[in-house]
Design a protein around this motif. Sequence first.
Motif, mmCIF file in Angstrom:
data_model
loop_
_atom_site.group_PDB
_atom_site.id
_atom_site.type_symbol
_atom_site.label_atom_id
_atom_site.label_comp_id
_atom_site.label_asym_id
_atom_site.label_seq_id
_atom_site.Cartn_x
_atom_site.Cartn_y
_atom_site.Cartn_z
ATOM 1 N N LEU A 1 13.213 -5.294 2.895
ATOM 2 C CA LEU A 1 13.816 -4.658 3.945
ATOM 3 C C LEU A 1 14.012 -5.457 5.309
ATOM 4 N N GLY A 2 12.670 -6.073 5.209
ATOM 5 C CA GLY A 2 12.431 -6.773 6.675
ATOM 6 C C GLY A 2 13.593 -8.006 6.688
ATOM 7 N N LEU A 3 13.409 -8.638 5.384
ATOM 8 C CA LEU A 3 14.140 -9.815 5.236
ATOM 9 C C LEU A 3 15.811 -9.473 5.469
ATOM 10 N N THR A 4 16.187 -8.409 4.751
ATOM 11 C CA THR A 4 17.567 -7.921 4.941
ATOM 12 C C THR A 4 18.083 -7.641 6.217
ATOM 13 N N THR A 5 16.952 -6.966 6.985
ATOM 14 C CA THR A 5 17.194 -6.755 8.516
ATOM 15 C C THR A 5 17.542 -8.144 9.153
ATOM 16 N N LEU A 6 16.716 -9.175 8.866
ATOM 17 C CA LEU A 6 16.890 -10.463 9.558
ATOM 18 C C LEU A 6 18.226 -10.963 9.160
ATOM 19 N N LEU A 7 18.656 -10.583 7.981
ATOM 20 C CA LEU A 7 20.205 -11.390 7.512
ATOM 21 C C LEU A 7 21.104 -10.660 8.211
ATOM 22 N N VAL A 8 21.142 -9.187 8.052
ATOM 23 C CA VAL A 8 22.123 -8.436 8.378
ATOM 24 C C VAL A 8 22.106 -8.149 10.283
ATOM 25 N N GLY A 9 20.990 -8.385 10.584
ATOM 26 C CA GLY A 9 20.885 -8.305 11.944
ATOM 27 C C GLY A 9 20.575 -6.961 12.530
ATOM 28 N N CYS A 10 21.417 -6.165 13.135
ATOM 29 C CA CYS A 10 20.938 -4.785 13.734
ATOM 30 C C CYS A 10 21.205 -3.782 12.687
ATOM 31 N N VAL A 11 19.893 -3.379 12.148
ATOM 32 C CA VAL A 11 19.773 -2.461 11.208
ATOM 33 C C VAL A 11 18.765 -1.623 11.432
ATOM 34 N N THR A 12 18.675 -0.109 11.613
ATOM 35 C CA THR A 12 17.673 0.617 12.044
ATOM 36 C C THR A 12 16.874 1.046 10.937
ATOM 37 N N ILE A 13 15.557 0.784 10.900
ATOM 38 C CA ILE A 13 14.657 1.222 9.665
ATOM 39 C C ILE A 13 14.128 2.637 10.347
ATOM 40 N N ASN A 14 14.439 3.490 9.435
ATOM 41 C CA ASN A 14 13.787 5.017 9.694
ATOM 42 C C ASN A 14 12.493 5.191 8.983
ATOM 43 N N ILE A 15 11.500 5.438 9.740
ATOM 44 C CA ILE A 15 10.293 5.579 9.021
ATOM 45 C C ILE A 15 9.809 7.016 8.964
ATOM 46 N N TYR A 16 9.941 7.519 7.739
ATOM 47 C CA TYR A 16 9.792 9.023 7.648
ATOM 48 C C TYR A 16 8.178 9.430 7.733
ATOM 49 N N PHE A 17 7.873 10.423 7.982
ATOM 50 C CA PHE A 17 6.580 11.172 7.938
ATOM 51 C C PHE A 17 5.920 10.768 6.566
ATOM 52 N N PRO A 18 4.766 9.868 6.418
ATOM 53 C CA PRO A 18 4.032 9.619 5.306
ATOM 54 C C PRO A 18 3.477 10.942 4.778
ATOM 55 N N GLU A 19 3.725 11.824 4.156
ATOM 56 C CA GLU A 19 3.141 12.982 3.638
ATOM 57 C C GLU A 19 1.785 12.654 2.922
ATOM 58 N N ALA A 20 1.950 11.940 1.963
ATOM 59 C CA ALA A 20 0.836 11.751 0.986
ATOM 60 C C ALA A 20 -0.312 11.443 1.815
ATOM 61 N N ALA A 21 -0.238 10.170 2.566
ATOM 62 C CA ALA A 21 -0.987 9.614 3.377
ATOM 63 C C ALA A 21 -1.641 10.555 4.571
ATOM 64 N N ALA A 22 -0.739 11.347 4.944
ATOM 65 C CA ALA A 22 -1.304 12.439 6.024
ATOM 66 C C ALA A 22 -2.113 13.420 5.255
ATOM 67 N N GLU A 23 -1.701 13.871 4.026
ATOM 68 C CA GLU A 23 -2.700 14.665 3.265
ATOM 69 C C GLU A 23 -4.211 14.126 2.965
ATOM 70 N N ARG A 24 -4.152 12.917 2.714
ATOM 71 C CA ARG A 24 -5.159 12.175 2.229
ATOM 72 C C ARG A 24 -6.211 12.241 3.477
ATOM 73 N N ALA A 25 -5.462 11.878 4.739
ATOM 74 C CA ALA A 25 -6.274 11.889 6.163
ATOM 75 C C ALA A 25 -6.542 13.285 6.501
ATOM 76 N N ALA A 26 -5.849 14.099 6.316
ATOM 77 C CA ALA A 26 -6.349 15.744 6.244
ATOM 78 C C ALA A 26 -7.507 15.996 5.814
ATOM 79 N N ASP A 27 -7.547 15.640 4.383
ATOM 80 C CA ASP A 27 -8.681 15.897 3.605
ATOM 81 C C ASP A 27 -9.819 15.251 4.031
ATOM 82 N N ARG A 28 -9.905 13.977 4.656
ATOM 83 C CA ARG A 28 -10.950 13.372 4.916
ATOM 84 C C ARG A 28 -11.522 13.898 6.114
ATOM 85 N N VAL A 29 -10.781 14.311 7.109
ATOM 86 C CA VAL A 29 -11.084 15.137 8.372
ATOM 87 C C VAL A 29 -11.699 16.542 7.997
ATOM 88 N N ILE A 30 -11.155 17.227 7.133
ATOM 89 C CA ILE A 30 -11.725 18.466 6.683
ATOM 90 C C ILE A 30 -12.831 18.348 6.064
#
Lengths: 197, 576
Positions: free
Chosen positions: A9-38
Motif C-alpha cells: 500500500l505504501g509503495l502504491t502511495t509512493l507511485l500514485v502520489g496523493c492517496v488517502t489511507i483510512n485506518i479503521y478501528f482495529p477491533e481485534a487488537a482493541a479486544e485483546r487490549a481491553a482483555d489485558r486491562v480487565i
Amino acid sequence: MIKKAVALLGLTTLLVGCVTINIYFPEAAAERAADRVIRDIWGDQPEQREAPPAEPQSLAPHSRPLAGRVLDLFIAPAHANADINVSSPAIERLKASMRSRHSELEPHYASGAIGQTRDGLIAVRDANAIPLRDRQAVNRLVSEENSDRNALYREIAAVNGRPEWEANIRSTFARQWVENLRSGWYYQDNSGQWQQK
Amino acid sequence: MRPTPFSLALLLSGLLLTAPLAAPKSAPLSLLVELELDLRGATPQWAVTAQGRGVDLAALDGLLGGLIEGGQVSGRLDLDLWLTGRGEQLAEAAAQMRWREGAFSDAAGLHAGEGLAGALTATLRQHADGLAGTLQATLDEGALYSDPIYLEPSAETPLALSLTGEQRGETLRLERIDYRHGTALHLSGSATIGPGAALQTAALTLHPGPAAPLYQHYLQPWLAGTALQALELEGAVAAQVTLANNALRTASVTLDDLWLADRDGRFSLGGADGTLRYQQDGTAQSALRWQEATVWSLPLAAAELQVAQQGTLLTVATPLRLPLLDGALQIETLRFGLDAEGQHHAAFAGHLEPISMARFSEALGWPIMSGELGGVVPGIELRDGRIALAGALLVQLFDGELVAHNLSLEQPFGPVPRLRGDLRLVNADLALLTRQLAFGHIEGRLDGHIEDLELVDWRPVRFNARLATREAGRRRISQRAVDNLASLGGGPSGVVSRGFLGLFETFPYRRIGLSCRLEHGICQMEGVAPAGEGYYIVQGGLLPRIDVIGHNRRVDWETLVARLATITRAQEAVIR
C-alpha cells in the motif's frame, strides 16, 4: 502478511502520489487490549504483562537504500495503529485505582446488586441486595468507578493519538467486561435488560 | 391461627348508641374500637375511638392491600385514633402513634428504613372548602435511606418533621414546614402543591448551622464522582430558596467563616464569608471574601470578590487583584456561565504581575529556579471541562525568556488532568541554569522549544523538544557537566575526571544540544549534529577538545528521568 500488504500500500502511495489511507478501528487488537486491562483490574488470571516497548526496533536507516527509508516512514505509523496501546502513567494510575476498588465492589457483583451496563459502566440494579447502611457507600463506589472508567476510555483513545476512537473503545470494553464476567454476575444486554451470566 | 370473632356490645341511652368493639389479644390486629352514634338530629353524628397496642403493621399492611406499591412495611404500632363526623362527612380526627421495630422498603430499595422507632401525632379538621391538619413526626432510632441520603436517627440526634397545612379543592397549602436533624440542621418554610403533585410555590430557609454535618449527611452523597466529593469543612452556612412552578426563583447562600479543604489537597478556602445570590431572570449581587486559599499548592492571599448575576451569566466586578505568592493575578474582565444557547461561555482578560520563579517552583515542589513568571492573558475559553488560554504566558527564566503558547487544561480536578501547550525558550543563561539544577557548570546561552507538550496527571507523555546553545559568546563546560551529559546519554560516568582530561577543570565547546521527541514512553534523541552512526551532544571547540557523542537514539523516558534525578541528587551531596 498484513505488513506486506501495508508495505505494498505504501509503495502504491509512493507511485500514485496523493492517496488517502483510512485506518479503521482495529477491533481485534482493541479486544485483546481491553482483555489485558480487565484482567489486570479484576485479577482473574495471571497477569499478562505487555512486552516492554523500550527496545529499539533495530532500525538502521542509514544502511538502507533510499526507497526503503521512505517506505519506513509510511509503514511505521500504519504498523503502530494495528495495535492498541494501553500503557501510560495515567492508565496505570486509573488501573491501580480500579484494582483497589474492585475488592469492595466484588461482593456486590456477586450478590447481583451491581451489574455491568451496556455502555461500559456499572450501575446498581438491585439496591435491596445491599445492606441498608452500605447503600450510600456503594453508590459512591459506583460513581467513582464510572468516573475512572470514563477517564480510562478517553485516555486509551488519547494515548493512541485517536481521541475520536473513544466511543469505539467504550463499546469494545462494554463487550469485554461482559466477556470476562464470572458466572452469576449481571450485565445489561443490548436492549438494556439485566441478564445473569 | 383463626382469629376468634369480634365481640360487640350495644348500649342504648336515649338515641345515643355506644358500641365497644374488641378483637381478642391473640389476633394480629388487636384493636379496641368504640363507636358512638347520635341519631337525635336530622343527620346522625358519630364518633369513633380506636386503640391498639403492639399492632402488627405487616398484617395491617396486608389488610390494607399494601401501603407501598411492591414494597413492604412492618413493625409494631401503638395507636390511638379519634374520629368524629356528621352523616358521611368527617368533622375532626386526631391520631397518635408510636412505631417500634419499624422497617419499610419500596420495590427498588431506593427508599427504605430498618430498626426504626418514632412517634407521630396528626390532627385533621373539616372546614368550608376542604380539610386542614397538622402533623408531627419524629424518628429517634434506626437507619433511614432515601437514595442517596443515609441517616441514622438516635435519641441524641432525632429527626423531626412538623407540618401544618390545609387542602382546598385540588390545592394543598403547607403553611408551615419545619424539619430538624438534631441540632445539626434546621429547615423551615412553606409550600403550595397543585393538581398532579406539581410544586406551585415554595419558600425554604436553612437556618444558620454548622456546615460539616450539612455536607456530610445531605450534600456529599450527591457529589460523589465530582471535585467536591471529599471535603473537610468548618464554619457555618445559611441558605434561603424560593421556587415557583417547579423552578428555582431565588436563592441565597451565606457563608460564615467557612473553612474548606479538599482531602486530596487540590484546593482549599479559608475564612470565607459572604452571600451568594441567584435570581431567575433577574440580576443579583453576590460578595465573597476569603482570608486564604490554595489551588494545587499555590497560595492565594486574602481577597474579596463582587459578582453580578444576570440570567445565567456571572460577571466578576473588576479590576480585581488576587495576590499570588509575591505577585498577583490582575483581572480586567471575568465573566462566565451559560450563554443564550445554553453553551458554556467564559471571557477573561488580565495579566500576571511577576511572581518570582523561586517562590513558584518551591510552592509546586519543583527544583528551585530563578527568574520571574508573568504575562498577559487576553482570553480564556471554557468548553466541555477544558480551559484554554489565549495569548502567551511569559516567564523570565534564567536571564532569558520562556514563552508558553496554546496552553489548555482538561479536567483540572478529574482523575487525570491533562495539560497541553507549546513552550519556547530564548537566550537563557546556562551558567544560572546549571548552578540551579546542580548539574555541574556550563557557560553559554541556550535557545530551544518544547512543542506539542502534553502532561497527563502532571507527567509528560508527549512532546517534541530541542535545546541548543548559541554559537556566540563565552562557552565553557566543566568536567562534571561533561560527565553528567555523558551519563544522561547512557554512557559511563566519570570518564573525564578519571583520565588525562581530568587535569582540566573546564573545556571550551562549540555547541551543545539535545533534542527529544517523546512518544509512548520513548524519547527519540538527537544532538546538534550527526557524528558517524551517533550524534554530537557536545561538540568541542579549541584544545583541549572534548566531544560527547550519543549512540542511543531511543531512550526510555522513565530511565532518562531517573538518571537526571540521580545526577542532581548526587551533585547536591557534593560540598563546594
